[in-house]
Write a protein that holds these residues in place. Structure first.
Motif, PDB file in Angstrom:
ATOM      1  N   TYR A 153      33.874  39.188  43.550  1.00 14.78           N
ATOM      2  CA  TYR A 153      33.851  38.891  42.118  1.00 14.78           C
ATOM      3  C   TYR A 153      33.082  39.987  41.384  1.00 14.78           C
ATOM      4  N   ASP A 154      33.761  40.649  40.471  1.00 14.76           N
ATOM      5  CA  ASP A 154      33.130  41.677  39.645  1.00 14.76           C
ATOM      6  C   ASP A 154      32.927  41.090  38.249  1.00 14.76           C
ATOM      7  N   CYS A 155      31.792  40.406  38.066  1.00 18.72           N
ATOM      8  CA  CYS A 155      31.531  39.741  36.790  1.00 18.72           C
ATOM      9  C   CYS A 155      31.162  40.732  35.692  1.00 18.72           C
ATOM     10  N   PHE A 156      30.838  41.982  36.052  1.00 18.34           N
ATOM     11  CA  PHE A 156      30.549  42.982  35.029  1.00 18.34           C
ATOM     12  C   PHE A 156      31.821  43.367  34.267  1.00 18.34           C
ATOM     13  N   ARG A 157      32.961  43.252  34.949  1.00 18.59           N
ATOM     14  CA  ARG A 157      34.230  43.612  34.312  1.00 18.59           C
ATOM     15  C   ARG A 157      35.181  42.433  34.200  1.00 18.59           C
ATOM     16  N   GLY A 158      34.770  41.257  34.645  1.00 20.05           N
ATOM     17  CA  GLY A 158      35.581  40.057  34.484  1.00 20.05           C
ATOM     18  C   GLY A 158      36.823  40.029  35.349  1.00 20.05           C
ATOM     19  N   CYS A 159      36.689  40.358  36.624  1.00 21.88           N
ATOM     20  CA  CYS A 159      37.867  40.378  37.492  1.00 21.88           C
ATOM     21  C   CYS A 159      37.451  40.086  38.925  1.00 21.88           C
ATOM     22  N   THR A 160      38.457  39.832  39.753  1.00 26.54           N
ATOM     23  CA  THR A 160      38.245  39.692  41.198  1.00 26.54           C
ATOM     24  C   THR A 160      38.911  40.866  41.895  1.00 26.54           C
ATOM     25  N   VAL A 161      38.311  41.308  42.990  1.00 28.25           N
ATOM     26  CA  VAL A 161      38.804  42.463  43.736  1.00 28.25           C
ATOM     27  C   VAL A 161      39.061  42.038  45.169  1.00 28.25           C
ATOM     28  N   SER A 162      40.244  42.317  45.646  1.00 27.43           N
ATOM     29  CA  SER A 162      40.594  42.011  47.033  1.00 27.43           C
ATOM     30  C   SER A 162      41.563  43.085  47.535  1.00 27.43           C
ATOM     31  N   SER A 163      41.791  43.086  48.827  1.00 24.58           N
ATOM     32  CA  SER A 163      42.685  44.074  49.442  1.00 24.58           C
ATOM     33  C   SER A 163      43.986  43.410  49.862  1.00 24.58           C
ATOM     34  N   ASN A 164      45.068  44.115  49.634  1.00 27.85           N
ATOM     35  CA  ASN A 164      46.370  43.633  50.086  1.00 27.85           C
ATOM     36  C   ASN A 164      46.408  43.701  51.611  1.00 27.85           C
ATOM     37  N   PRO A 165      46.643  42.568  52.290  1.00 31.11           N
ATOM     38  CA  PRO A 165      46.605  42.583  53.767  1.00 31.11           C
ATOM     39  C   PRO A 165      47.669  43.473  54.388  1.00 31.11           C
ATOM     40  N   GLU A 166      48.755  43.755  53.677  1.00 31.68           N
ATOM     41  CA  GLU A 166      49.832  44.557  54.243  1.00 31.68           C
ATOM     42  C   GLU A 166      49.635  46.042  53.999  1.00 31.68           C
ATOM     43  N   THR A 167      49.340  46.398  52.741  1.00 32.08           N
ATOM     44  CA  THR A 167      49.220  47.816  52.394  1.00 32.08           C
ATOM     45  C   THR A 167      47.787  48.310  52.379  1.00 32.08           C
ATOM     46  N   GLY A 168      46.808  47.382  52.262  1.00 27.14           N
ATOM     47  CA  GLY A 168      45.407  47.783  52.198  1.00 27.14           C
ATOM     48  C   GLY A 168      44.973  48.273  50.825  1.00 27.14           C
ATOM     49  N   GLU A 169      45.878  48.248  49.858  1.00 27.62           N
ATOM     50  CA  GLU A 169      45.533  48.703  48.509  1.00 27.62           C
ATOM     51  C   GLU A 169      44.731  47.628  47.783  1.00 27.62           C
ATOM     52  N   PRO A 170      43.804  48.044  46.892  1.00 27.59           N
ATOM     53  CA  PRO A 170      43.025  47.050  46.143  1.00 27.59           C
ATOM     54  C   PRO A 170      43.886  46.310  45.127  1.00 27.59           C
ATOM     55  N   GLU A 171      43.676  45.015  45.026  1.00 25.05           N
ATOM     56  CA  GLU A 171      44.373  44.185  44.053  1.00 25.05           C
ATOM     57  C   GLU A 171      43.336  43.588  43.107  1.00 25.05           C
ATOM     58  N   ILE A 172      43.587  43.771  41.827  1.00 29.75           N
ATOM     59  CA  ILE A 172      42.644  43.327  40.799  1.00 29.75           C
ATOM     60  C   ILE A 172      43.275  42.184  40.017  1.00 29.75           C
ATOM     61  N   ARG A 173      42.485  41.160  39.781  1.00 27.91           N
ATOM     62  CA  ARG A 173      42.976  40.011  39.003  1.00 27.91           C
ATOM     63  C   ARG A 173      41.970  39.668  37.917  1.00 27.91           C
ATOM     64  N   TYR A 174      42.459  39.588  36.690  1.00 29.15           N
ATOM     65  CA  TYR A 174      41.597  39.239  35.551  1.00 29.15           C
ATOM     66  C   TYR A 174      41.094  37.812  35.713  1.00 29.15           C
ATOM     67  N   ARG A 175      39.781  37.630  35.571  1.00 29.94           N
ATOM     68  CA  ARG A 175      39.166  36.312  35.710  1.00 29.94           C
ATOM     69  C   ARG A 175      38.427  35.999  34.412  1.00 29.94           C
ATOM     70  N   GLN A 176      39.013  35.159  33.582  1.00 24.44           N
ATOM     71  CA  GLN A 176      38.523  34.952  32.228  1.00 24.44           C
ATOM     72  C   GLN A 176      37.127  34.346  32.184  1.00 24.44           C
ATOM     73  N   GLY A 177      36.780  33.539  33.173  1.00 27.36           N
ATOM     74  CA  GLY A 177      35.467  32.884  33.140  1.00 27.36           C
ATOM     75  C   GLY A 177      34.302  33.835  33.261  1.00 27.36           C
ATOM     76  N   CYS A 178      34.526  35.049  33.753  1.00 24.23           N
ATOM     77  CA  CYS A 178      33.442  36.027  33.928  1.00 24.23           C
ATOM     78  C   CYS A 178      33.366  37.020  32.770  1.00 24.23           C
ATOM     79  N   CYS A 179      34.023  36.752  31.681  1.00 20.84           N
ATOM     80  CA  CYS A 179      34.155  37.741  30.614  1.00 20.84           C
ATOM     81  C   CYS A 179      33.032  37.602  29.600  1.00 20.84           C
ATOM     82  N   LYS A 180      32.190  38.623  29.484  1.00 21.79           N
ATOM     83  CA  LYS A 180      31.185  38.639  28.426  1.00 21.79           C
ATOM     84  C   LYS A 180      31.870  38.875  27.082  1.00 21.79           C
TER      85      LYS A 180
END
Length: 380
Positions: free
Chosen positions: A9-36
């Motif tokens: 959880y990257d609450c400084f930018r309001g998103c979640t960061v995870s890796s794609n299990p197949e390609t290994g590329e980072p996947e970013i998802r906007y998470r509104q609850g962490c938004c200043k």
């Protein structure tokens, strides 16, 4: 994208960061609850032609800006976009779209007709996101090293935060200082040490609290992190006019300064105080002198007692009636008595005694009913 155990959880930018299990590329998802400085889009789904190309893009912490879509792509809230920067390009998350963006521009004093907006180049591609994440990973180490370099130069300043641009070629160093700081040599040291373009941005203690975020003593999110963008000066006069105790520990916020919420009700108190007369001398009645003990500002009620400095046997008087009695005293007239037919009264204070007792949840009649029931069963 589903959140898994490897999600960060990257609450400084309001998103979640995870890796794609197949390609290994980072996947970013906007998470509104962490938004200043979060804004609720109550006009979602309502289209308007004038606002179709304007979007609010969020970066780190409380840094936000309005951008114009120059990509020709369909963009919606939650998308990661590559945007124009002063030098190079940056990467942010779209937080608002549609007519509510026009209202945000109106609140910030932005006129779309004579303002040149920076452009949204395109939606972020995987290599843009990877480069952005690599730059973010450098921020904490850079901030610690920057503090060491500033201390070696003997500068009276504090590096509060570091924000890398999306392309990793530039960083904003947020610093706090009481006075003017000559950081020309420091910028040279930063550029040589980190091999990036450097921008120094001075912030105050209130802005630093907004960047960090947190909860206030009221149990809610800090106002500076939630919605305040322009900070007004706050003095102890704001506490005095509300008849608050001048206790620094209670009046100070997370930033160590006076709480911003002290200003919220000042106008209401000053309006009420304009209708409350100043009482410098006791009121004269035929049965004695009445001394002012307490004033309820919002109710515009003043409490008087025949005993000077005593909190016992206080009698309430409306502020308008106090003005009439003062006028009568100036004419040499005295009302008959302060004591009403109902007797003495006192301000309505709420006591917290007994609130901590767990037995307050019990029904006192339950035990008696259960006892009688047991007795009846024994008799049978």
């Amino acid at each position: 994208m589903e959140e898994n155990e490897n999600t960060r959880y990257d609450c400084f930018r309001g998103c979640t960061v995870s890796s794609n299990p197949e390609t290994g590329e980072p996947e970013i998802r906007y998470r509104q609850g962490c938004c200043k400085l979060e804004v609720y889009d109550y006009l979602k789904g309502i289209g308007e032609e004038r606002s179709s190309n304007y979007y609010e893009v969020r970066f780190k912490n409380t840094r936000k800006a309005i951008f114009e879509n120059g990509s020709g792509q369909s963009i919606k809230a939650g998308d990661l976009v590559v945007v124009e920067a002063a030098t190079g390009h940056d990467l942010g998350i779209v937080t608002l779209e549609g007519p509510v963006v026009l209202m945000q521009m109106k609140c910030r004093g932005i006129d779309p007709s004579n303002t040149e907006f920076r452009k949204i180049y395109r939606k972020a591609k995987p290599f843009d996101i990877q480069r952005w994440q690599d730059a973010i990973a450098r921020e904490e180490e850079t901030m610690i090293r920057a503090r060491v370099l500033a201390a070696n130069l003997g500068l009276e300043m504090k590096i509060g935060d570091v924000e890398f641009q999306g392309d990793g070629t530039k960083a904003i160093f947020y610093y706090i200082a009481d006075g003017r700081v000559d950081f020309r040599q420091l910028i040279k040291d930063f550029a040589e040490e980190f091999h990036i373009r450097v921008e120094m941005k001075q912030i105050g203690a209130r802005q630093e609290a907004g960047l960090i975020g947190g909860l206030g003593v009221c149990g809610r999110e800090l106002c500076c992190a939630n919605y305040i963008t322009e900070f007004q000066s706050i003095g102890t006069s704001a506490a005095r006019c509300q008849d608050l105790s001048l206790n620094p520990q209670k009046l100070a916020g997370q930033c160590g300064k006076l709480k911003c919420c002290l200003n919220y009700e000042v106008a209401a108190y000053m309006d009420a105080q304009s209708r409350i007369p100043k009482v410098s001398e006791p009121l004269e009645f035929e049965d004695g002198l009445a001394y002012l003990v307490k004033t309820d500002i919002l109710k515009e009620t003043m409490y008087f007692s025949y005993e000077k400095g005593s909190l016992a046997n206080m009698y309430p008087l409306p502020a308008s009636e106090v003005k009439e009695i003062q006028a009568m005293n100036r004419r040499g007239e005295r009302p008959e008595t302060l004591i009403p037919d109902t007797g003495p009264s006192s301000p309505e204070f709420v006591t917290a005694v007994g609130e901590g007792s767990i037995t307050r949840f019990d029904d006192p009649r339950r035990g008696r009913r259960g006892g009688h029931g047991r007795k009846r069963r024994k008799k049978q």
